[in-house]
Design an enzyme around this catalytic site. Structure first.
Site, PDB file in Angstrom:
ATOM      1  N   ILE A   1       0.820  -1.221   0.000  1.00 29.74           N
ATOM      2  CA  ILE A   1       0.000   0.000   0.000  1.00 29.74           C
ATOM      3  C   ILE A   1       0.860   1.281   0.000  1.00 29.74           C
ATOM      4  O   ILE A   1       0.422   2.335  -0.465  1.00 29.74           O
ATOM      5  CB  ILE A   1      -0.976   0.007   1.212  1.00 29.74           C
ATOM      6  CG1 ILE A   1      -2.136   0.972   1.005  1.00 29.74           C
ATOM      7  CG2 ILE A   1      -0.265   0.300   2.519  1.00 29.74           C
ATOM      8  CD1 ILE A   1      -3.240   0.419   0.204  1.00 29.74           C
TER       9      ILE A   1
ATOM     10  N   HIS B   1       5.905 -11.757   6.094  1.00 31.74           N
ATOM     11  CA  HIS B   1       5.805 -11.328   4.696  1.00 31.74           C
ATOM     12  C   HIS B   1       7.194 -11.108   4.117  1.00 31.74           C
ATOM     13  O   HIS B   1       8.119 -10.732   4.836  1.00 31.74           O
ATOM     14  CB  HIS B   1       4.983 -10.043   4.574  1.00 31.74           C
ATOM     15  CG  HIS B   1       5.432  -8.959   5.496  1.00 31.74           C
ATOM     16  ND1 HIS B   1       5.054  -8.910   6.824  1.00 31.74           N
ATOM     17  CD2 HIS B   1       6.244  -7.893   5.303  1.00 31.74           C
ATOM     18  CE1 HIS B   1       5.596  -7.863   7.401  1.00 31.74           C
ATOM     19  NE2 HIS B   1       6.334  -7.240   6.507  1.00 31.74           N
TER      20      HIS B   1
ATOM     21  N   HIS C   1       9.021  -8.839   1.197  1.00 31.30           N
ATOM     22  CA  HIS C   1       8.896  -7.743   0.235  1.00 31.30           C
ATOM     23  C   HIS C   1       9.658  -8.115  -1.037  1.00 31.30           C
ATOM     24  O   HIS C   1      10.796  -8.602  -0.949  1.00 31.30           O
ATOM     25  CB  HIS C   1       9.564  -6.466   0.763  1.00 31.30           C
ATOM     26  CG  HIS C   1       8.944  -5.871   1.983  1.00 31.30           C
ATOM     27  ND1 HIS C   1       8.158  -4.742   1.937  1.00 31.30           N
ATOM     28  CD2 HIS C   1       9.000  -6.230   3.292  1.00 31.30           C
ATOM     29  CE1 HIS C   1       7.773  -4.421   3.172  1.00 31.30           C
ATOM     30  NE2 HIS C   1       8.270  -5.313   4.014  1.00 31.30           N
TER      31      HIS C   1
HETATM   32  P1  5GP Z   1       7.351  -4.416   7.446  1.00 28.62           P
HETATM   33  O1  5GP Z   1       7.842  -3.068   7.908  1.00 28.62           O
HETATM   34  O2  5GP Z   1       6.593  -5.164   8.510  1.00 28.62           O
HETATM   35  O3  5GP Z   1       8.415  -5.248   6.796  1.00 28.62           O
HETATM   36  O4  5GP Z   1       6.356  -4.108   6.244  1.00 28.62           O
HETATM   37  C1  5GP Z   1       4.998  -3.957   6.380  1.00 28.62           C
HETATM   38  C2  5GP Z   1       4.501  -3.464   5.041  1.00 28.62           C
HETATM   39  O5  5GP Z   1       3.106  -3.657   4.984  1.00 28.62           O
HETATM   40  C3  5GP Z   1       4.762  -1.964   4.800  1.00 28.62           C
HETATM   41  O6  5GP Z   1       5.562  -1.814   3.630  1.00 28.62           O
HETATM   42  C4  5GP Z   1       3.367  -1.387   4.613  1.00 28.62           C
HETATM   43  O7  5GP Z   1       3.316  -0.403   3.610  1.00 28.62           O
HETATM   44  C5  5GP Z   1       2.546  -2.604   4.253  1.00 28.62           C
HETATM   45  N1  5GP Z   1       1.148  -2.526   4.649  1.00 28.62           N
HETATM   46  C6  5GP Z   1       0.667  -2.209   5.876  1.00 28.62           C
HETATM   47  N2  5GP Z   1      -0.688  -2.240   5.873  1.00 28.62           N
HETATM   48  C7  5GP Z   1      -1.052  -2.597   4.614  1.00 28.62           C
HETATM   49  C8  5GP Z   1      -2.328  -2.790   3.993  1.00 28.62           C
HETATM   50  O8  5GP Z   1      -3.382  -2.638   4.574  1.00 28.62           O
HETATM   51  N3  5GP Z   1      -2.306  -3.142   2.678  1.00 28.62           N
HETATM   52  C9  5GP Z   1      -1.151  -3.316   1.988  1.00 28.62           C
HETATM   53  N4  5GP Z   1      -1.248  -3.667   0.701  1.00 28.62           N
HETATM   54  N5  5GP Z   1       0.065  -3.147   2.548  1.00 28.62           N
HETATM   55  C10 5GP Z   1       0.108  -2.773   3.844  1.00 28.62           C
END
Ligand code: 5GP
Ligand code: ZN
Length: 135
Positions: A31, A99, A101
């Site tokens: 997002i 997750h 990326h």
């Molecule tokens: P982290 O920092 O945990 O590796 O990454 C979490 C990712 O999830 C972030 O890049 C953030 O933009 C994404 N994210 C958080 N909430 C949502 C959502 O509701 N939808 C989508 N598509 N991505 C999300």
């Protein structure tokens, strides 16, 4: 998990832009993209991170990552990308449903992942290895 945004996305209770899925894995656009086609690949079942996911599910997810990468290579000609997975709060994990990326990269795209390095810690390597052996 009731309050997990990624579980809601898998169930269709929250919106997402799906790029690929199979029985166990779901892939969708982040997002807050840092580059075009910045993608998240997740297991459909809830696991917090690398510490609690099963070997089977982890293999499924990483195979899913490669399916998406192959699709991006074939359909978009993408040849440069980074795969990032963060675990735990201090490990910069923000969403606690594991997750990966996929971040497509291009020369001059203005992005930069650079860690601070500490070459002087090489002097501690022998001790670090000993610690792993329980001595
Ligand atoms: P982290 O920092 O945990 O590796 O990454 C979490 C990712 O999830 C972030 O890049 C953030 O933009 C994404 N994210 C958080 N909430 C949502 C959502 O509701 N939808 C989508 N598509 N991505 C999300
Ligand atoms: Zn979840």
């Amino acid at each position: 998990m009731n309050n997990c945004i990624f579980c809601k996305i898998v169930k269709g209770e929250a919106p997402s832009w799906k790029v690929w899925e199979n029985e166990t894995v779901y892939a969708f656009l982040d997002i807050n993209p840092v580059s075009p086609y910045h993608t998240l690949v997740i297991p459909k079942k809830h696991f917090v991170n690398i510490f609690d996911i099963s070997d089977f599910e982890l293999r499924e997810v990483i195979s899913g990552v490669r399916e998406v990468v192959k699709m991006y290579e074939e359909k978009l000609g993408i040849k440069n990308l980074q795969i990032v997975n963060s675990n735990g709060h201090a490990g910069q994990q923000d969403v606690f449903h594991i997750h990966f990326h996929i971040v497509p990269r291009e020369e001059g795209d203005g992005q930069n992942i650079r860690w601070k390095t500490f070459p002087e810690w090489r002097s501690e390597f022998d001790e670090m290895i000993l610690k792993l052996k329980g001595q």
